[in-house]
Design a protein around this motif. Structure first.
Motif, PDB file in Angstrom:
ATOM      1  N   THR A  45     -12.959  -3.612   8.006  1.00 21.24           N
ATOM      2  CA  THR A  45     -12.484  -2.748   6.716  1.00 21.24           C
ATOM      3  C   THR A  45     -13.146  -1.632   6.445  1.00 21.24           C
ATOM      4  O   THR A  45     -12.699  -0.526   6.047  1.00 21.24           O
ATOM      5  CB  THR A  45     -12.458  -3.742   5.432  1.00 21.24           C
ATOM      6  N   THR A  46     -14.738  -1.666   6.720  1.00 17.63           N
ATOM      7  CA  THR A  46     -15.286  -0.319   6.589  1.00 17.63           C
ATOM      8  C   THR A  46     -14.794   0.780   7.491  1.00 17.63           C
ATOM      9  O   THR A  46     -14.455   1.927   7.304  1.00 17.63           O
ATOM     10  CB  THR A  46     -16.773  -0.549   6.760  1.00 17.63           C
ATOM     11  N   MET A  48     -11.918   0.956   8.933  1.00 16.78           N
ATOM     12  CA  MET A  48     -10.323   1.232   8.363  1.00 16.78           C
ATOM     13  C   MET A  48     -10.244   2.165   7.339  1.00 16.78           C
ATOM     14  O   MET A  48      -9.572   3.182   7.192  1.00 16.78           O
ATOM     15  CB  MET A  48      -9.649  -0.019   8.162  1.00 16.78           C
ATOM     16  N   HIS A  49     -11.372   2.091   6.220  1.00 17.48           N
ATOM     17  CA  HIS A  49     -11.397   2.918   5.372  1.00 17.48           C
ATOM     18  C   HIS A  49     -12.026   4.356   5.611  1.00 17.48           C
ATOM     19  O   HIS A  49     -11.386   5.306   5.438  1.00 17.48           O
ATOM     20  CB  HIS A  49     -12.443   2.210   4.215  1.00 17.48           C
ATOM     21  N   ALA A  52      -9.157   5.856   7.436  1.00 14.91           N
ATOM     22  CA  ALA A  52      -8.085   6.537   6.248  1.00 14.91           C
ATOM     23  C   ALA A  52      -8.645   7.807   5.702  1.00 14.91           C
ATOM     24  O   ALA A  52      -7.924   8.750   5.448  1.00 14.91           O
ATOM     25  CB  ALA A  52      -7.816   5.413   5.402  1.00 14.91           C
ATOM     26  N   GLU A  78      -5.043   1.103   6.242  1.00 12.85           N
ATOM     27  CA  GLU A  78      -5.384   0.218   5.337  1.00 12.85           C
ATOM     28  C   GLU A  78      -4.323  -0.525   4.862  1.00 12.85           C
ATOM     29  O   GLU A  78      -4.437  -1.229   3.620  1.00 12.85           O
ATOM     30  CB  GLU A  78      -6.069   0.929   3.950  1.00 12.85           C
ATOM     31  N   ASP A  79      -3.316  -0.972   5.570  1.00 14.56           N
ATOM     32  CA  ASP A  79      -2.091  -1.434   5.262  1.00 14.56           C
ATOM     33  C   ASP A  79      -2.365  -3.057   4.963  1.00 14.56           C
ATOM     34  O   ASP A  79      -3.058  -3.537   5.938  1.00 14.56           O
ATOM     35  CB  ASP A  79      -1.118  -1.458   6.356  1.00 14.56           C
ATOM     36  N   ILE A  83      -4.407  -5.711   7.564  1.00 10.97           N
ATOM     37  CA  ILE A  83      -5.834  -6.319   7.070  1.00 10.97           C
ATOM     38  C   ILE A  83      -5.857  -7.794   7.310  1.00 10.97           C
ATOM     39  O   ILE A  83      -6.312  -8.664   7.819  1.00 10.97           O
ATOM     40  CB  ILE A  83      -6.248  -5.769   5.701  1.00 10.97           C
TER      41      ILE A  83
END
Ligand code: PEP
Ligand code: MG
Length: 574
Positions: A45-46, A48-49, A52, A78-79, A83
């Motif tokens: 997630t990091t 992906m962020h 983005a 970040e969809d 995720i």
């Protein structure tokens, strides 16, 4: 010397040496992670962020359509459902790299299976995945090389993030191996006036350092050109640069015949640039582009706001607004989400609007309200009309709802053949050559394997255009052309010779078309048209028109053609 075929975007020419885009990152190996799933999820997630945010920042720098595209990509990164897919894989102890790769690939395959417009977004998703995996692996994001010398970029396909930020002092031109004329690469290249050619399958064999000429107008790449070819190409580049600096006036032929040149726009964002490039109004406002992502129908107020924004940019000018054209390559979930075997032949365009007449009424009402608050001359037209009854239905409804000028697009052969009857019920007609070519040659415009049939120079298409032009002249009603054919400078002359009274195109094409029209009189345009009509196929029609055009422009411009090929049934059009 070798000649590679592709699909040219615009009319540019470029000469330079090839530099290939680096190959994509290797597929992450599928090994069991040594971290626990939560730690891997935090890594994923990091990254992906980070990606983005990077895409958002690139969008802000680029502005315009590029910004919209990059923001859409940032949302993909970040969809939430992506995720979820990644998380499910991490719980099976995959690494973050592998989980991202697999989750994005699964989504990409779904897009490809949907086909059309959505399939062309698959490359956007691939690019996001590569960026996330690169960030996870601590590698630089995949991207365009940055050597000291200018170069011609060769890539399999280019991600929007790369196309949007191409350094145009370095990149002389762009060749892609994949991609079609409606891929984002093509759309952004057209908007940024990058000399580009897409879908050049044989370009896979080009190597760094190869010298090439990109000839977008003719859809070819010349590899290892001769000195003479390089000199000719440089002369064309100089002539085009001189034309771009020429004062911008209204579109007209050499004898002064007026041919207003209008812009095709999908939102008000491109209006300012179109006006700067000399658009005399809008010939096709593709309203469905405003709502491609909407799951429910836009409200009257929402629509009114969007339409007013566009109309305000063209005070006193004509703006032809097309009612929502849903279906096939432009699905609108709220109009037709049926699973059709042949969507291009299905419930699309006016057929879909009629099936949801409330939506059509609301759109026309919103437009009539917007028209009241601005000074633009608002015209409205229906897409994909195939019968006289449909034409009558639409124009009557539009008039009843307060729109004074209403017409139809001629995109289906039946409408072209019945143009005289259709024009008896409408105020004007506008020929959409993209669909008219697709339906005349029975070749899906989104399908690369039949792209060879998708050529509006085909005499079958031109004969249909001629039918509409003749019907318009007879009825004394305007006949525009708003398909991509109008953006081809020589074909534009032929279309005028066939009776088109206005031409509408992407704004980037206006300068070349304006210059080309100014080279020919109406009589000469009709001779060019007659020559093209008499040919057996698209290539010979183009060749015949080119030969006659050359005979005019290389000698006395007021001369008439030495040999005019007349169509056996029609004769030359006078
Ligand atoms: C056409 O079909 O030529 C046209 C202008 O409409 P669209 O490309 O939006 O289908
Ligand atoms: Mg169309």
């Amino acid at each position: 010397m070798l000649e590679l075929q592709g699909i040219g975007i615009g009319q540019g020419v470029a000469v330079g040496r090839v530099l290939r885009m680096p190959e994509p990152l290797p597929e992450p190996v599928d090994t069991r992670s040594t971290l626990d799933p939560d730690a891997e999820l935090a890594r994923a997630t990091t990254s992906m962020h980070v990606v983005a945010e990077d895409l958002e920042a690139r969008g802000e720098r680029a502005g315009g359509t590029a910004q919209e595209v990059l923001e859409a990509q940032a949302m993909m990164a970040e969809d939430p459902s992506l995720i979820d897919e990644v998380t499910a894989r991490l719980h099976k102890h995959q690494t973050a790299e592998r989980a991202v790769f697999e989750a994005f690939s699964a989504f990409r395959d779904q897009l490809l299976a949907l086909g059309g417009y959505l399939a062309e977004r698959a490359a956007d998703l691939d690019d996001v995945a590569q960026r996330v995996i690169a960030d996870l692996a601590g590698l630089p994001a995949p991207g365009v090389p940055d050597p000291a010398e200018p170069f011609v970029l060769v890539a399999r396909d280019l991600a929007p993030a790369d196309t949007a930020l191409l350094d145009l002092t370095k990149v002389l031109g762009l060749i892609t191996i994949d991609g079609g004329p409606t891929s984002h690469t093509a759309i952004l290249a057209r908007e940024k006036s990058i000399v580009a050619i897409v879908g050049t399958h044989a370009a896979a064999q080009l190597a760094d350092g190869d010298e090439v000429i990109i000839d977008a107008a003719n859809g070819i790449v010349l590899v290892a050109p001769t000195d003479k070819q390089i000199a000719d190409a440089r002369a064309r580049i100089a002539a085009r640069a001189a034309r771009a600096l020429a004062p911008i006036g209204p579109g007209k032929l050499a004898d002064g015949t007026s041919v207003p040149l209008l812009a095709n726009l999908g939102s008000a964002d491109g209006a300012e640039r179109a006006v700067a490039l000399g658009a005399e109004g809008v010939g096709l406002f593709r309203t469905e582009f405003l709502f491609l992502d909407s799951t429910s129908a836009p409200t009257v107020l929402q629509q009114q706001g969007e339409y007013e924004r566009m109309l305000r940019a063209f005070p006193g000018k004509k703006v032809v607004v097309r009612a929502l054209d849903a279906g096939a390559d432009k699905p609108l979930a709220f109009l037709n989400d049926a699973d059709e075997e042949n969507p291009a032949l299905g419930l699309r365009g006016l057929r879909a609007l009629r099936a949801s007449e409330d939506i059509l009424r609301e759109q026309l009402t919103a437009l009539a309200e917007a028209a009241k608050t601005t000074e633009a001359d608002v015209w409205v037209m229906a897409p994909m009309v195939s019968t006289v009854e449909e034409a009558d239905y639409f124009t009557t409804l539009a008039h009843d709802l307060g729109l004074k000028t209403a017409g139809v697009m001629v995109e289906v052969p039946s409408a072209a053949l019945m143009a005289d009857r259709i024009l008896a019920h409408t105020d004007f007609a506008s020929i959409g050559t993209n669909d008219l070519t697709q339906y005349t040659l029975a070749a899906d415009r989104m399908l690369g394997t039949v792209a060879g049939f998708q050529d509006p120079w085909h005499p079958a298409v031109l004969r249909l255009v001629g039918e509409v032009g003749a019907a318009g002249a007879q009825a004394g009603k305007p006949v525009g052309v708003c398909g991509e054919a109008a953006a081809d400078p020589l074909l534009a002359v032929v279309l005028v010779g066939l009776g088109a009274t206005t031409l509408s195109m992407s704004a980037a094409a206006l300068a070349d078309v304006r210059a080309s029209l100014a080279d020919f009189t109406l009589e000469q345009a009709r001779h060019l048209a007659a020559a093209a009509l008499s040919a057996d196929g698209a290539a010979s029609a183009r060749a015949a028109a080119t030969a006659i055009a050359h005979s005019y422009t290389s000698s006395d411009p007021s001369s008439t053609a030495p040999t005019v090929l007349t169509h056996p049934e029609r004769g030359t059009q006078k």
